[in-house]
Write a protein that holds these residues in place. Sequence first.
Motif, short mmCIF file in Angstrom:
data_model
loop_
_atom_site.label_atom_id
_atom_site.label_comp_id
_atom_site.label_asym_id
_atom_site.label_seq_id
_atom_site.Cartn_x
_atom_site.Cartn_y
_atom_site.Cartn_z
N ASP A 181 3.48 -27.32 14.91
CA ASP A 181 2.53 -27.93 16.14
C ASP A 181 3.48 -27.50 17.28
OD1 ASP A 181 0.57 -29.13 14.42
OD2 ASP A 181 1.84 -30.96 13.93
N LEU A 182 4.49 -26.64 17.37
CA LEU A 182 5.29 -26.25 18.50
C LEU A 182 4.26 -25.89 19.44
CD1 LEU A 182 8.29 -26.07 19.29
CD2 LEU A 182 7.90 -23.49 18.74
N ASP A 222 9.69 -24.61 11.66
CA ASP A 222 10.26 -25.68 11.32
C ASP A 222 8.97 -26.90 11.96
OD1 ASP A 222 12.53 -24.88 10.54
OD2 ASP A 222 13.49 -24.63 12.32
N ASP A 223 8.34 -26.41 13.05
CA ASP A 223 7.26 -27.31 13.45
C ASP A 223 6.16 -26.41 13.81
OD1 ASP A 223 5.91 -29.09 14.88
OD2 ASP A 223 7.19 -29.35 16.65
N SER A 235 18.07 -25.63 13.29
CA SER A 235 16.69 -25.02 12.49
C SER A 235 17.17 -24.51 11.32
CB SER A 235 16.28 -24.09 13.58
OG SER A 235 15.30 -23.14 12.55
#
Length: 197
Positions: free
Chosen positions: A83-84, A80-81, A152
Amino acid sequence: MTQSPDSKAPAQPALALLQQRVSHPRLTDPGPSQAQMADLYRAAMRAPDHAWLRPWRFIEVSGNDRTRLGEYMAHSARQDDPDLADKQYQKLLNSPLRAPLVLIAWAKISEHPKVPAIEQVLATGAAVTNLINAAHALGIGAVWRTGAPAYSPALKQTLGLTATDHIVGFIYLGTPAGEDKPVPALNPADFISPLPT
């Protein structure tokens, strides 16, 4: 004989339990027994439910499956991200290990002309509330968590949910570790107002 609402009789045990419930963020073994879980689910099934759609569903996660759930949560969060942060990724990997049993509570949304999705999510939330209140009555520690994994799309897909279904929360269950945290008393009057004129 029916008692007056103004009776000075001691509070019924069920009422006292509801008024004293607290969350237990630190949990350890043992987890609830199968018989206790059956009692918790029976309580959950008595939640208010418009049109008797029974939207509540629970996925039980214990033992080594908790590690797999952590992987699902962390991988989905990164999907989902992208850049987590690594720290958050690691936290998600380990989060299901904080209790002997984790329930993934989710709402199976049905098309209904009189019951919009929000009511089905609310009914599932009410079922979870009944479940954690029942856990408190049995001396089982419980904490209801959400966070990014609950919202999510990738995790829903991994769990086999549809795009319209909703994860309502992750319910951690086990034996309370340590003392109950103090909860400040609230004045109900602060949350009540009359109908505007």
